[in-house]
Design an enzyme around this catalytic site. Structure first.
Site, PDB file in Angstrom:
ATOM      1  N   LYS A   1      57.326  20.238  25.761  1.00  0.00           N
ATOM      2  CA  LYS A   1      58.595  19.556  25.501  1.00  0.00           C
ATOM      3  C   LYS A   1      59.578  20.425  24.719  1.00  0.00           C
ATOM      4  O   LYS A   1      60.785  20.181  24.764  1.00  0.00           O
ATOM      5  CB  LYS A   1      58.331  18.243  24.750  1.00  0.00           C
ATOM      6  N   ARG A   2      59.087  21.413  24.021  1.00  0.00           N
ATOM      7  CA  ARG A   2      60.018  22.271  23.290  1.00  0.00           C
ATOM      8  C   ARG A   2      60.885  23.080  24.252  1.00  0.00           C
ATOM      9  O   ARG A   2      61.956  23.568  23.875  1.00  0.00           O
ATOM     10  CB  ARG A   2      59.271  23.207  22.338  1.00  0.00           C
TER      11      ARG A   2
END
Length: 503
Positions: A265-266
Site C-alpha cells: 500500500k505504500r
C-alpha cells in the site's frame, strides 16, 4: 487433454493485485486453450473467515471481465452467508466449490493415507512442540517436527483424543518439482516437515485441501506465484502418497513496486476495488496486468491489446522468470490510451458515477444536466489519466468558488483598467448569448477580443480566472456552457468589484 485451471481465493480479505495478475494468466491460458476457468472458495481458515468478502472477490473478477465456467452454486453461497447469492451462483459438475462443503473428501483421503501407512496420528501438545522448536533454534537446527509420534506403537494415539494427522515424509531421497517455467527444482526430503494434514478441529490444512480439490476437480495446470515454490514438494508428496497424477506447475515471477520492494500500500492501490474506485478502466487494467511478466514475442513492442488479442497471443510458457515491476505511471499511460479511445457517450457513462460519488452531480441525473455533461466529456478526454481526475479538473463547474484576488484578474501585458473594461464587455457579451452552448459562446467572444484589440488569450485568461478560479482549466467555452449562463454571469459580477477596488 482439456485444460482446467482455477482461482482459489481465501475469503479473508481482498486479493492483492499481484495475485490477480496471476489470475489473469490463468484465465487467459484457459481461454487460449479452449479450457475451463474455475473459481473455488478456500474457507478452511475459520479464524479469519469473512463471508462478506466473497461477493467482493467475485465482483472484482466480473468487473475485470474474468468470467468463470464453474464455481459455487446458489445453495453453497447461501449456506456460506453470501447475500444476493443468486448474482454469483454458477455451479458445475465438480462441486461443491467451497472447501467447507467438501469435508467428507478430506476425511476420506486422510483415512486412505492412514490405511496405507502413509500418515499417522499425533497428539503432541502445543507446549511440547514449542519446547522442541526452542531446542532446535538453540542448536541452530532446522525448525520442524521431530517425528515423535511417527515411531510410537500403532494405536497408542487414540482416535478419540485430540490429535492431528501428519504425512509420513520420506526421510531420505529427493522430491523434484517439475516446473514448466523454471525447470526442475530439487528438494532434499530430510528438510521437509511431516506436515499436518488434518487439524485437531477436523478441518484440513491448506496443503491437503488444495491437493484433494485439485485432484477431484481434475485441475491440469497450476499457475501461481514463485513464493509458493518451497511448499510445492509438500503437495507433490501427498500426490505421490495417494498415487495421483501431479498437475503441471508454473511458478510465475512476483510483482514488485517501482523501488524493487514487494508491492504494498505504500506504493499505491493494491486491490481491484481501489483501482476501480480511482478511475481505472477494467480493460486497461487487464491489458496492463497481462504484460506484467509476459510479452507477446521477442522484438514485439506492441503494448495495447484488446481482450481478444490477449487471448489469441498469450502463452503461459513464455512467462519470464525475472521479477515484474508494477509501474503506476505506466498504468496511468495505458489507462489514458483506453480513455481516449472511448466514444464520448461511453466516456460520459463512465464519468457520471464518479461525479455523482464526489457529490458534484445529483443521482439520478436530470436530463438537462445530462445534456450539459455531454459537453463535458470532450473537454477532459485528452487530459484524463484516470476517471477520478475529472473531479479535480471540473469541480469548479458544479460548486461555488472563491473569487480570485485582483492580481489574478489582470490580463497578460494589460493594465487593471483595461482588464476591468474587458471583463465588463465580456460579461455583457455572454449575457446576450442564446442558447448558451459551446459553439454559440465562442464566436462572439472571439469577435469581442478582436474588437478590443486583444489577443484571444488575453481576454479569455481574464474570464477564465473569474469563472474558474484557476489559471488552467478545460476549454473555456465548454466550461462556461456546463456551469450555465446564470452561474457564469454571477462569477463575473463577483470579480468586477474585486478588480475595481485595485485601481
Amino acid at each position: 487433454m482439456t485444460v482446467r485451471v482455477r482461482f482459489a481465493p481465501s475469503p479473508t480479505g481482498e486479493p492483492h493485485i499481484g495475485n490477480i495478475r496471476t489470475v489473469v494468466f490463468n484465465w487467459l491460458f484457459a481461454r487460449k486453450m479452449g479450457g475451463q476457468f474455475i473459481v473455488r472458495i478456500e474457507d478452511t481458515d475459520r479464524v479469519r473467515y469473512q463471508p462478506d468478502t466473497i461477493p467482493v472477490i467475485l465482483d472484482g473478477l466480473r468487473w475485470l471481465g474474468l468470467d468463470w465456467d464453474e464455481g459455487p452454486g446458489l445453495e453453497e453461497l447461501q449456506r456460506s452467508g453470501v447475500e444476493s447469492a443468486e448474482n454469483y451462483a454458477v455451479g458445475g459438475p465438480y462441486g461443491p466449490y467451497i472447501q467447507s462443503e467438501r469435508q467428507h473428501l478430506y476425511r476420506q483421503t486422510v483415512e486412505e493415507l492412514l490405511a496405507r501407512g502413509m500418515a499417522y496420528r499425533c497428539n503432541c501438545s502445543p507446549e511440547r512442540l514449542e519446547r522442541v522448536r526452542l531446542v532446535q533454534r538453540e542448536r541452530k537446527l532446522p525448525v520442524m517436527y521431530d517425528r515423535h509420534c511417527r515411531f510410537r506403537p500403532p494405536g497408542e494415539v487414540s482416535p478419540d483424543e485430540p490429535h492431528v494427522i501428519r504425512l509420513k515424509v520420506p526421510e531420505t531421497g529427493q522430491t523434484v518439482v517439475h516446473d514448466a517455467i523454471r525447470g526442475d527444482v530439487v528438494f532434499e526430503n530430510s528438510g521437509i516437515d511431516d506436515q499436518v494434514l488434518l487439524k485437531s478441529d477436523g478441518f484440513p490444512t491448506y496443503h491437503l485441501a488444495v491437493v484433494v480439490d485439485d485432484h477431484y476437480m481434475e485441475i491440469t495446470h497450476i499457475a501461481r506465484g514463485e513464493d509458493w515454490i518451497p511448499s510445492t514438494p509438500k503437495r507433490i508428496l501427498i500426490y505421490q502418497a495417494l498415487g495421483w497424477e501431479v498437475p503441471t506447475y508454473c511458478h510465475v515471477p512476483l510483482v514488485s513496486g517501482p523501488d524493487g520492494k514487494k508491492l504494498s500500500k505504500r506504493h499505491g492501490a493494491t486491490s481491484i476495488t481501489e483501482f476501480r474506485d480511482q478511475g481505472y478502466l477494467p480493460e486497461a487494467l487487464l491489458n496492463f496486468l497481462a504484460l506484467l511478466g509476459w510479452a507477446p514475442g521477442e522484438g514485439d513492442e506492441q503494448e495495447i491489446f484488446s481482450r481478444e488479442e490477449l487471448i489469441e497471443r498469450f502463452d503461459l510458457f513464455r512467462i519470464t522468470r525475472a521479477p515484474a515491476s508494477f509501474s503506476y505511471d505506466k498504468l496511468d499511460w495505458v489507462n489514458g490510451v483506453y480513455i481516449r479511445d472511448l466514444s464520448q457517450g461511453e466516456l460520459l457513462q463512465r464519468l457520471l458515477p464518479v461525479l455523482q460519488k464526489a457529490g458534484l452531480v445529483p443521482d439520478p441525473c436530470p436530463d438537462e444536466m445530462r445534456t450539459k455533461l455531454g459537453w463535458l466529456a470532450p473537454l477532459v478526454q485528452e487530459r484524463l489519466k484516470r476517471l477520478e481526475d475529472v473531479v479535480e479538473m471540473t469541480d469548479f463547474m458544479f460548486q461555488e468558488i472563491e473569487t480570485p484576488p485582483a492580481k489574478k484578474l489582470v490580463g497578460k501585458k494589460m493594465t487593471p483598467q483595461d482588464s476591468l473594461a474587458a471583463l465588463r464587455r465580456a460579461r455583457s457579451t455572454l449575457a446576450g448569448v442564446e442558447p448558451f452552448e459551446p459553439e454559440t459562446i465562442e464566436s462572439p467572444m472571439r469577435a469581442l477580443a478582436e474588437e478590443l484589440g486583444l489577443k484571444a488569450g488575453q481576454l479569455f485568461g481574464i474570464v477564465r480566472w473569474a469563472v474558474t478560479g484557476r489559471k488552467v482549466s478545460p476549454p473555456l467555452f465548454g466550461s462556461l456552457a456546463v456551469m450555465g449562463q446564470d452561474e457564469a454571469l454571477k462569477r463575473l459580477d463577483a470579480a468586477e468589484p474585486v478588480l475595481a477596488a485595485s485601481l
